[in-house]
Design an enzyme around this catalytic site. Structure first.
Site, PDB file in Angstrom:
ATOM      1  N   LYS A   9      46.569  31.888  27.893  1.00 14.62           N
ATOM      2  CA  LYS A   9      46.572  30.464  28.243  1.00 14.62           C
ATOM      3  C   LYS A   9      47.534  29.632  27.402  1.00 14.62           C
ATOM      4  CE  LYS A   9      42.235  30.320  30.610  1.00 14.62           C
ATOM      5  NZ  LYS A   9      41.262  29.455  31.218  1.00 14.62           N
TER       6      LYS A   9
ATOM      7  N   GLY B 206      36.895  33.081  34.203  1.00 13.49           N
ATOM      8  CA  GLY B 206      35.546  33.066  34.768  1.00 13.49           C
ATOM      9  C   GLY B 206      34.657  32.015  34.146  1.00 13.49           C
ATOM     10  N   GLY B 207      35.262  30.964  33.596  1.00 14.43           N
ATOM     11  CA  GLY B 207      34.467  29.876  33.026  1.00 14.43           C
ATOM     12  C   GLY B 207      33.845  30.223  31.677  1.00 14.43           C
TER      13      GLY B 207
ATOM     14  N   LEU C 122      38.714  16.202  29.458  1.00 15.06           N
ATOM     15  CA  LEU C 122      38.942  15.078  30.380  1.00 15.06           C
ATOM     16  C   LEU C 122      37.612  14.630  30.976  1.00 15.06           C
ATOM     17  CD1 LEU C 122      42.126  16.419  32.195  1.00 15.06           C
ATOM     18  CD2 LEU C 122      42.018  14.861  30.242  1.00 15.06           C
TER      19      LEU C 122
ATOM     20  N   HIS D 246      31.251  25.855  35.336  1.00 12.37           N
ATOM     21  CA  HIS D 246      32.670  26.123  35.600  1.00 12.37           C
ATOM     22  C   HIS D 246      32.912  27.162  36.681  1.00 12.37           C
ATOM     23  CE1 HIS D 246      32.975  23.682  32.110  1.00 12.37           C
ATOM     24  NE2 HIS D 246      32.537  24.608  31.297  1.00 12.37           N
TER      25      HIS D 246
ATOM     26  N   ARG E 206      46.508  35.904  41.858  1.00  8.02           N
ATOM     27  CA  ARG E 206      45.865  36.796  42.838  1.00  8.02           C
ATOM     28  C   ARG E 206      45.415  35.967  44.030  1.00  8.02           C
ATOM     29  NH1 ARG E 206      40.971  34.489  41.955  1.00  8.02           N
ATOM     30  NH2 ARG E 206      40.453  34.055  39.804  1.00  8.02           N
TER      31      ARG E 206
ATOM     32  N   VAL F   9      38.948  33.562  45.890  1.00  8.92           N
ATOM     33  CA  VAL F   9      37.750  33.607  46.726  1.00  8.92           C
ATOM     34  C   VAL F   9      37.867  32.566  47.845  1.00  8.92           C
ATOM     35  CG1 VAL F   9      35.243  33.251  46.764  1.00  8.92           C
ATOM     36  CG2 VAL F   9      36.315  34.334  44.773  1.00  8.92           C
TER      37      VAL F   9
ATOM     38  N   ARG G  12      29.760  29.224  49.220  1.00 13.45           N
ATOM     39  CA  ARG G  12      29.567  30.602  48.739  1.00 13.45           C
ATOM     40  C   ARG G  12      28.077  30.922  48.819  1.00 13.45           C
ATOM     41  NH1 ARG G  12      33.552  31.663  43.587  1.00 13.45           N
ATOM     42  NH2 ARG G  12      35.265  30.336  44.264  1.00 13.45           N
TER      43      ARG G  12
HETATM   44  P1  ADP Z   1      38.557  29.766  33.412  1.00 12.95           P
HETATM   45  O1  ADP Z   1      39.874  30.433  33.238  1.00 12.95           O
HETATM   46  O2  ADP Z   1      37.505  30.330  32.533  1.00 12.95           O
HETATM   47  O3  ADP Z   1      38.146  29.638  34.846  1.00 12.95           O
HETATM   48  P2  ADP Z   1      39.623  27.066  33.381  1.00 12.95           P
HETATM   49  O4  ADP Z   1      40.550  26.654  32.315  1.00 12.95           O
HETATM   50  O5  ADP Z   1      40.204  27.383  34.711  1.00 12.95           O
HETATM   51  O6  ADP Z   1      38.750  28.279  32.856  1.00 12.95           O
HETATM   52  O7  ADP Z   1      38.505  25.940  33.567  1.00 12.95           O
HETATM   53  C1  ADP Z   1      37.383  26.124  34.399  1.00 12.95           C
HETATM   54  C2  ADP Z   1      36.695  24.802  34.638  1.00 12.95           C
HETATM   55  O8  ADP Z   1      36.298  24.189  33.390  1.00 12.95           O
HETATM   56  C3  ADP Z   1      37.553  23.735  35.313  1.00 12.95           C
HETATM   57  O9  ADP Z   1      37.543  23.857  36.709  1.00 12.95           O
HETATM   58  C4  ADP Z   1      36.888  22.464  34.832  1.00 12.95           C
HETATM   59  O10 ADP Z   1      35.707  22.227  35.581  1.00 12.95           O
HETATM   60  C5  ADP Z   1      36.469  22.783  33.406  1.00 12.95           C
HETATM   61  N1  ADP Z   1      37.526  22.401  32.440  1.00 12.95           N
HETATM   62  C6  ADP Z   1      38.487  23.200  31.940  1.00 12.95           C
HETATM   63  N2  ADP Z   1      39.296  22.539  31.096  1.00 12.95           N
HETATM   64  C7  ADP Z   1      38.856  21.271  31.039  1.00 12.95           C
HETATM   65  C8  ADP Z   1      39.265  20.084  30.324  1.00 12.95           C
HETATM   66  N3  ADP Z   1      40.312  20.093  29.506  1.00 12.95           N
HETATM   67  N4  ADP Z   1      38.550  18.949  30.516  1.00 12.95           N
HETATM   68  C9  ADP Z   1      37.475  18.937  31.353  1.00 12.95           C
HETATM   69  N5  ADP Z   1      37.038  20.007  32.015  1.00 12.95           N
HETATM   70  C10 ADP Z   1      37.706  21.177  31.892  1.00 12.95           C
END
Ligand code: ADP
Length: 506
Positions: free
Chosen positions: A119, A167-168, A206, A238, A295, A298, A341
């Site tokens: 990341k 995966g959150g 955010l 998430h 990829r 879903v 889902r």
């Molecule tokens: P992963 O790779 O584990 O899926 P992500 O970075 O895509 O993680 O973030 C998954 C979810 O977490 C986002 O869709 C959002 O809901 C929340 N999130 C991630 N980063 C932020 C942030 N900087 N501020 C607020 N919410 C966030």
């Protein structure tokens, strides 16, 4: 140059395996399924031209075993491997191993997977390409002191995130300086456990953004195009639960800006194939790159229904070195699509994953509906794999029409044998905030108690209870073996009688 693709190994299970197998057949390609001992009776095994047993149910001994998958591909004469989503789809080592074995990986170059899988590297690359990123650090934090300094500079609240996250998992919210040292230590050890690497970084947290993502397709002939956005703000921990396209929050002008950022992001890593750029859209309209999923997603069907493009068929063509069939000039969203889902989880008990045999299944039908399922009556849902039973997708000329279709479809759907998220989805489809399109990533936190309170589907719940009781009765009274191969212990005629008695539509 790879040889022409005629046979594709589908290195996955469930609904996405079935989806890919169907796309292979439409492209006049043969498909080879793989399965674990737990999936012998799964529909994807039957749908393929051939199938290879990988091994015992644990994913580490079956769907995650690179040597077993490569052996299966060689033994069945495949020229390509499609990874689907999850499992090995975003492992650069897998993409590399497939290519080293002389096979085509239906996905992007390993280097693009690697760059986007880290990341902080992804953030650096995006920044260099002029794509706005969430404020925070672009390198892993060295120690708690640096975490405290950077958090202060970014401004609380902040998120500590695992560099290798997905995966959150591996995210930690820190609201005040006093918590940062202990949160840093905890995030680090969590990241080691979940991803094998302890590197973490900081992002500004955010307040109430929407999760908006852009679907892209890129081919080996240098074309990169965007296929609009998906709104994926309805999430629990998430993890997405409901997705739609387009988003009520995205105007044509914003869509153009998001699309330009997404194609620049893909171009910056030499992307080829189908991919998704995820953004957070702040209430004021500013957007920030979150991550790229390298990829098929879903939730890809909502884009397919609105743009009339088959993303999986395009993936196969692109992997074979052909130009994509999609032309930017002809791309306009038409109507609205929503995906629910349907998972084997109990929404009224903290979404606790449920296991058991799916005893009876009635799939909704009618205009504008799509059921991407991977489980049928008689199949067991186990804890070995993710709890997705099916994706129910509804299309309509307008958002309201799509929601109405989804409501009807959820009312028709009957699943007996284990708790599912069905009732939760029906409640979302009736929720005033959702109906007004007022969703952001905190929607479920806010709406959760309200969604749990109301009893919107007594008819269906009663029918399910009756069906379950009937099933128990039949089991007690008939210890006889099943004379035919029908897996469903409830014969349709019996069901019809019950439904009539309960005053339900058939
Ligand atoms: P992963 O790779 O584990 O899926 P992500 O970075 O895509 O993680 O973030 C998954 C979810 O977490 C986002 O869709 C959002 O809901 C929340 N999130 C991630 N980063 C932020 C942030 N900087 N501020 C607020 N919410 C966030």
């Amino acid at each position: 140059m790879p040889e022409v693709i005629r046979r594709v190994l589908v290195a996955n299970r469930g609904e996405i395996a079935l989806r890919i197998i169907r796309a292979c057949h439409e492209e006049h390609l043969e498909a080879v399924a793989v399965y674990s001992e737990a999936d012998r009776l799964s529909p994807h095994v039957r749908a393929a031209n051939a199938a290879a047993l990988l091994g015992p149910p644990p994913a580490s001994e079956s769907y995650l075993s690179i040597p077993k998958l490569l052996d299966a591909a060689r033994a069945t004469g495949c020229q390509a491997i499609h990874p689907g989503y999850g499992f090995l789809a975003e492992r650069a080592t897998f993409a590399r191993a497939v290519r080293d074995a002389g096979l085509v990986f239906v996905g992007p170059p390993a280097e693009a997977i690697q760059a986007m899988g880290d990341k902080t590297e992804a953030r650096r690359r995006m920044q260099a390409a002029g794509v706005p990123i969430v404020p925070g650090t672009i390198r892993p934090l060295q120690d708690a002191a640096e975490a405290a300094r950077e958090a202060k500079r970014t401004g609380y609240p902040v998120l500590l995130k695992a560099v290798a996250g997905g995966g959150g998992k591996g995210m930690r919210l820190v609201t005040a300086e006093g918590e940062i040292a202990s949160a840093f230590a905890a995030a680090r050890s969590e990241a080691v456990k979940a991803f094998g690497g302890g590197a973490v970084y900081i992002e500004k947290y955010l307040e109430r953004p929407r999760h908006i993502e852009i679907q892209i397709l890129a081919d080996a002939h240098g074309r990169v195009i965007a296929l609009g956005e998906r709104e994926c703000s309805i999430q629990r921990r998430h993890q997405k639960l409901v997705e739609e396209a387009p988003s009520v929050a995205v105007s044509p002008a914003l869509r153009r800006r998001l699309s330009d950022a997404a194609t620049a992001a893909a171009g910056a890593v030499g992307y080829v194939g189908a991919g998704t750029i995820e953004f957070l859209l702040a209430p004021g309209g500013e957007f920030y790159f979150l991550e790229m999923n390298t990829r098929i997603q879903v939730e890809h069907p909502v884009t397919e229904l609105v743009y009339g493009v088959d993303l999986v068929r395009e993936q196969l063509r692109i992997a074979g070195g052909q130009p994509m069939r999609v032309h930017p000039g002809t791309l306009h969203p038409r109507g609205h699509a929503i995906e629910c889902r349907i998972t084997a989880e109990d929404p009224f008990n903290e979404f606790l994953p449920a296991t058991g045999v799916l005893q009876y299944l009635r799939v909704p039908s009618g205009p504008g509906l799509r059921w991407d399922g991977g489980v049928e009556a008689g199949n067991a849902v186990t804890l070995y794999y993710d709890p997705l039973i099916a994706k129910l997708v509804a299309w309509g000329e307008t958002r309201e029409a799509a929601i109405e279709r989804m409501r009807q479809a959820l009312g028709e759907l009957v699943i007996v044998g284990l708790p599912t998220s069905q009732a939760f989805h029906l409640r979302v489809m009736e929720d005033p905030e959702f109906l007004r399109g007022e969703v952001d990533i905190t929607y479920l936190e806010r709406a959760g108690p309200r969604l749990r309170e109301r009893d919107l589907m007594p008819g269906l719940e009663r029918a399910v209870a009756v069906a379950a009781a009937l099933l128990a009765d039949e089991r007690r009274t008939s210890a006889r073996p099943q004379a035919h191969s029908d897996h469903s212990p409830i014969r349709p005629s019996t069901w019809a009688v019950v439904a009539r008695q309960e005053g339900l539509r058939q």
